[in-house]
Design a protein around this motif. Structure first.
Motif, mmCIF file in Angstrom:
data_model
loop_
_atom_site.group_PDB
_atom_site.id
_atom_site.type_symbol
_atom_site.label_atom_id
_atom_site.label_comp_id
_atom_site.label_asym_id
_atom_site.label_seq_id
_atom_site.Cartn_x
_atom_site.Cartn_y
_atom_site.Cartn_z
ATOM 1 N N VAL A 16 0.841 -1.213 0.000
ATOM 2 C CA VAL A 16 0.000 0.000 0.000
ATOM 3 C C VAL A 16 0.871 1.256 0.000
ATOM 4 N N ILE A 17 1.944 1.243 0.820
ATOM 5 C CA ILE A 17 2.851 2.401 0.855
ATOM 6 C C ILE A 17 3.490 2.618 -0.518
ATOM 7 N N ALA A 18 3.956 1.519 -1.138
ATOM 8 C CA ALA A 18 4.606 1.632 -2.445
ATOM 9 C C ALA A 18 3.620 2.127 -3.506
ATOM 10 N N ILE A 19 2.374 1.634 -3.458
ATOM 11 C CA ILE A 19 1.363 2.071 -4.434
ATOM 12 C C ILE A 19 1.080 3.563 -4.267
ATOM 13 N N ILE A 20 0.858 3.995 -3.015
ATOM 14 C CA ILE A 20 0.581 5.419 -2.769
ATOM 15 C C ILE A 20 1.756 6.272 -3.240
ATOM 16 N N ILE A 389 -3.865 -7.243 -5.258
ATOM 17 C CA ILE A 389 -2.810 -6.283 -4.899
ATOM 18 C C ILE A 389 -1.643 -6.385 -5.887
ATOM 19 N N VAL A 390 -1.279 -7.617 -6.246
ATOM 20 C CA VAL A 390 -0.175 -7.809 -7.198
ATOM 21 C C VAL A 390 -0.509 -7.151 -8.535
ATOM 22 N N ILE A 391 -1.754 -7.309 -8.989
ATOM 23 C CA ILE A 391 -2.156 -6.714 -10.278
ATOM 24 C C ILE A 391 -2.099 -5.185 -10.195
ATOM 25 N N VAL A 392 -2.588 -4.623 -9.087
ATOM 26 C CA VAL A 392 -2.533 -3.159 -8.916
ATOM 27 C C VAL A 392 -1.086 -2.687 -8.917
ATOM 28 N N MET A 393 -0.229 -3.411 -8.168
ATOM 29 C CA MET A 393 1.198 -3.056 -8.132
ATOM 30 C C MET A 393 1.798 -3.086 -9.533
ATOM 31 N N PHE A 394 1.449 -4.103 -10.283
ATOM 32 C CA PHE A 394 1.995 -4.253 -11.640
ATOM 33 C C PHE A 394 1.559 -3.080 -12.532
ATOM 34 N N ILE A 395 0.278 -2.742 -12.465
ATOM 35 C CA ILE A 395 -0.238 -1.642 -13.303
ATOM 36 C C ILE A 395 0.439 -0.320 -12.925
ATOM 37 N N VAL A 396 0.544 -0.070 -11.624
ATOM 38 C CA VAL A 396 1.172 1.179 -11.165
ATOM 39 C C VAL A 396 2.636 1.228 -11.587
ATOM 40 N N THR A 397 3.335 0.093 -11.474
ATOM 41 C CA THR A 397 4.757 0.043 -11.854
ATOM 42 C C THR A 397 4.935 0.313 -13.349
ATOM 43 N N VAL A 398 4.069 -0.276 -14.163
ATOM 44 C CA VAL A 398 4.161 -0.062 -15.614
ATOM 45 C C VAL A 398 3.864 1.389 -15.952
ATOM 46 N N PHE A 399 2.814 1.955 -15.311
ATOM 47 C CA PHE A 399 2.482 3.357 -15.555
ATOM 48 C C PHE A 399 3.654 4.246 -15.160
ATOM 49 N N ALA A 432 10.526 2.036 -25.024
ATOM 50 C CA ALA A 432 9.978 2.747 -23.854
ATOM 51 C C ALA A 432 8.949 1.883 -23.135
ATOM 52 N N LEU A 433 8.143 1.153 -23.901
ATOM 53 C CA LEU A 433 7.121 0.290 -23.293
ATOM 54 C C LEU A 433 7.734 -0.879 -22.528
ATOM 55 N N THR A 434 8.972 -1.240 -22.873
ATOM 56 C CA THR A 434 9.622 -2.372 -22.175
ATOM 57 C C THR A 434 10.351 -1.947 -20.906
ATOM 58 N N GLU A 435 10.400 -0.645 -20.657
ATOM 59 C CA GLU A 435 11.264 -0.140 -19.579
ATOM 60 C C GLU A 435 11.009 -0.817 -18.237
ATOM 61 N N SER A 436 9.745 -0.968 -17.899
ATOM 62 C CA SER A 436 9.416 -1.504 -16.562
ATOM 63 C C SER A 436 9.832 -2.956 -16.385
ATOM 64 N N PHE A 437 10.124 -3.650 -17.458
ATOM 65 C CA PHE A 437 10.351 -5.087 -17.357
ATOM 66 C C PHE A 437 11.825 -5.480 -17.274
ATOM 67 N N TRP A 438 12.747 -4.550 -17.563
ATOM 68 C CA TRP A 438 14.154 -4.936 -17.438
ATOM 69 C C TRP A 438 15.049 -3.739 -17.094
ATOM 70 N N TYR A 439 14.857 -2.586 -17.788
ATOM 71 C CA TYR A 439 15.784 -1.471 -17.591
ATOM 72 C C TYR A 439 15.566 -0.798 -16.239
ATOM 73 N N ARG A 440 14.309 -0.552 -15.912
ATOM 74 C CA ARG A 440 14.036 0.142 -14.658
ATOM 75 C C ARG A 440 14.446 -0.691 -13.440
ATOM 76 N N PRO A 441 14.154 -2.016 -13.413
ATOM 77 C CA PRO A 441 14.662 -2.806 -12.272
ATOM 78 C C PRO A 441 16.183 -2.723 -12.134
ATOM 79 N N LEU A 442 16.898 -2.726 -13.273
ATOM 80 C CA LEU A 442 18.355 -2.578 -13.201
ATOM 81 C C LEU A 442 18.731 -1.242 -12.566
ATOM 82 N N MET A 443 18.078 -0.147 -13.058
ATOM 83 C CA MET A 443 18.358 1.183 -12.519
ATOM 84 C C MET A 443 18.065 1.246 -11.023
ATOM 85 N N VAL A 444 16.937 0.649 -10.641
ATOM 86 C CA VAL A 444 16.546 0.674 -9.229
ATOM 87 C C VAL A 444 17.618 0.000 -8.376
#
Length: 472
Positions: A16-20, A389-399, A432-444
């Motif tokens: 919930v904290i991460a989603i907010i 919750i997992v689906i909401v997290m996934f959507i928010v992360t992709v957005f 750009a659409l692939t960012e959340s699936f490999w590049y952003r986790p690396l950056m994080v």
């Protein structure tokens, strides 16, 4: 059983904290975009040539010293200096500062520009490592070279300021190339405001993949490697959405170290570049804001979209990892050095919004996003949280990642059309659409590691072997 319930509750709270957090940050980006949108729209219809033409003959166009700190830049330094010779600007000098290079950086400059040794007559605005020798070109009298003991980029820039003659200086990295009108465009706000604007910074673009001949960009094209492609998208997002919005509010805390113009008097007044941080470019801007607010001055720091500085980006994961860790350390050090400004109404928008923004959004986002990824993975593997919750997290992360970056790609094309063919736009949009699936986790993960380094004081500078961005 009890342990699993406890873990499930904890994971749910973290989710919930991460989603907010990610929804809030996404909204902040959208608000910054709305603030920047009127300027973006204006730029789209602006005739850039007419915009600056009158400045070439304007008597109030201040002369500028172009400072190029260089450490082991023998591959690209000649290209960079030659691109400066092609600048459309009435009066300027070029000062290369060889910061104790172990390669043939000085030899390249001396040979290519036919330099001869001159007497060193340095003012002492700042104490720096010793300048060993100074040279001047016999072919282009406005080109100088300083050879000094190694002291780091900040020390080299301070030595360049000591040597410079003019009231404004441009700091340009040794591996960069400037567009023909870049200096004129970045100086325009300073000239138009009669000095009220004290610092300006221009857009930095990645040159990998483009054709650059004799220091002139002949054809803009995309590189093939996904690592560099994603950095291009990342730069679009950072410059077009983030920095422009903050600049319009006069609360921008970063002018890229690759290309910025500064009022020398203000920089001298605040003590020059800090040699004890790896984030010297940001730290200087924060200190200048601090000085401006404490004096109750109306001076401003502005970011200009169009002036373009071309640079060579890391093309492998190891170098990119070192760069991002270093950036994170620099950010953490700057915020710590100026923690007094955080949430302090004395510094107005800087203290109440900008500093908290860089702390919570730019620095700590690595922590919140890492939590998000852990929640998604644990939810899927161990059923600690519900599938909803997992689906909401996934959507928010992709957005948060992919969709904002896709928006930046479309905005870039709509405004500047730098990439001439539709295929390039489609390629960028796809990546750009692939960012959340490999590049952003690396950056994080790398930014999180950089944050840990800043806490443990362990440095990891890395080493990028230059290939050069221009051919003869």
């Amino acid at each position: 059983m009890i342990d699993k319930e406890w873990l499930s509750l904890l994971t749910l709270i973290l989710a919930v904290i991460a989603i907010i957090y990610m929804v809030t940050v996404g909204l902040i980006y959208l608000i910054l975009f709305l603030i920047a949108s009127s300027r973006i729209k204006k730029e789209r219809f602006l005739n850039q040539e007419e915009y600056v033409e009158e400045l070439t003959s304007n008597k109030d166009t201040f002369p500028v010293s172009v400072l190029i700190p260089a450490y082991n830049e023998e591959v690209g330094i000649y290209t960079t200096v030659r691109s400066m010779l092609g600048l459309n600007y009435p009066q300027y000098e070029i000062i290369v500062i060889d910061d104790g290079s172990k390669d043939n950086t000085s030899g390249k400059v001396i040979e290519e520009f036919k330099m001869t040794e001159i007497d060193v007559a340095l003012r002492k605005y700042f104490n720096t490592k010793d300048v060993i020798k100074a040279y001047q070109s016999t072919v282009h009298p406005n080109i100088f070279l300083l050879r000094k003991e190694n002291g780091g980029k900040a020390d080299a820039l301070n030595a360049g300021i000591n040597f410079s003659r003019y009231p404004y200086f441009a700091a340009v990295d040794g591996d960069c190339i400037l567009d023909h009108d870049a200096l004129l465009k970045v100086m325009k706000p300073i000239i138009d405001s009669n000095g009220l604007v004290t610092v300006t910074g221009g857009t930095v673009r990645i040159a990998n993949g483009s054709t650059i001949t004799r220091s002139q960009v002949e054809k803009i094209a995309l590189p093939k490697g996904p690592i560099v492609l994603m950095q291009i998208i990342e730069y679009f997002r950072a410059f077009l959405i983030g920095r422009l919005g903050l600049s319009r509010l006069n609360i921008l805390l970063i002018i890229s170290g690759a290309f910025g113009v500064f009022e020398k008097k203000r920089v001298v007044k605040v003590g020059g570049y800090n040699t004890k941080t790896v984030g010297e470019d940001m730290e200087l801007i924060v200190r200048m804001h601090r000085s401006i607010k404490e004096e109750k001055s109306n001076q401003r720091v502005e970011y200009i979209q169009d002036p373009v500085c071309w640079t060579e980006a890391p093309d492998n994961a190891a170098v990119l990892r070192s760069q991002r860790k270093r950036w994170q350390r620099g950010l953490a050090e700057t915020i710590w050095l100026h923690k007094k400004m955080l949430f302090n109404p004395k510094y107005k928008g800087i203290g109440l919004f900008s500093m908290p923004y860089y702390l919570i959004v730019e620095l700590l986002s690595a922590v919140f996003e890492l939590v998000g990824y852990v929640v998604i993975m644990s939810g899927l593997l161990f059923s600690f949280v519900s599938l909803d919750i997992v689906i909401v997290m996934f959507i928010v992360t992709v957005f948060y990642g992919s969709l904002l970056s896709s928006l930046a790609v479309l905005l870039e094309e709509w405004t500047y059309h730098k990439y001439p063919d539709t295929k390039s736009l489609i390629v960028l949009f796809f990546w750009a659409l692939t960012e959340s699936f490999w590049y952003r986790p690396l950056m994080v993960w790398w930014r999180f590691s950089g944050l840990i380094q800043s806490l443990t004081k362990k440095a990891d500078w890395g080493n990028m072997k230059r290939k050069g961005i221009s051919t003869d």
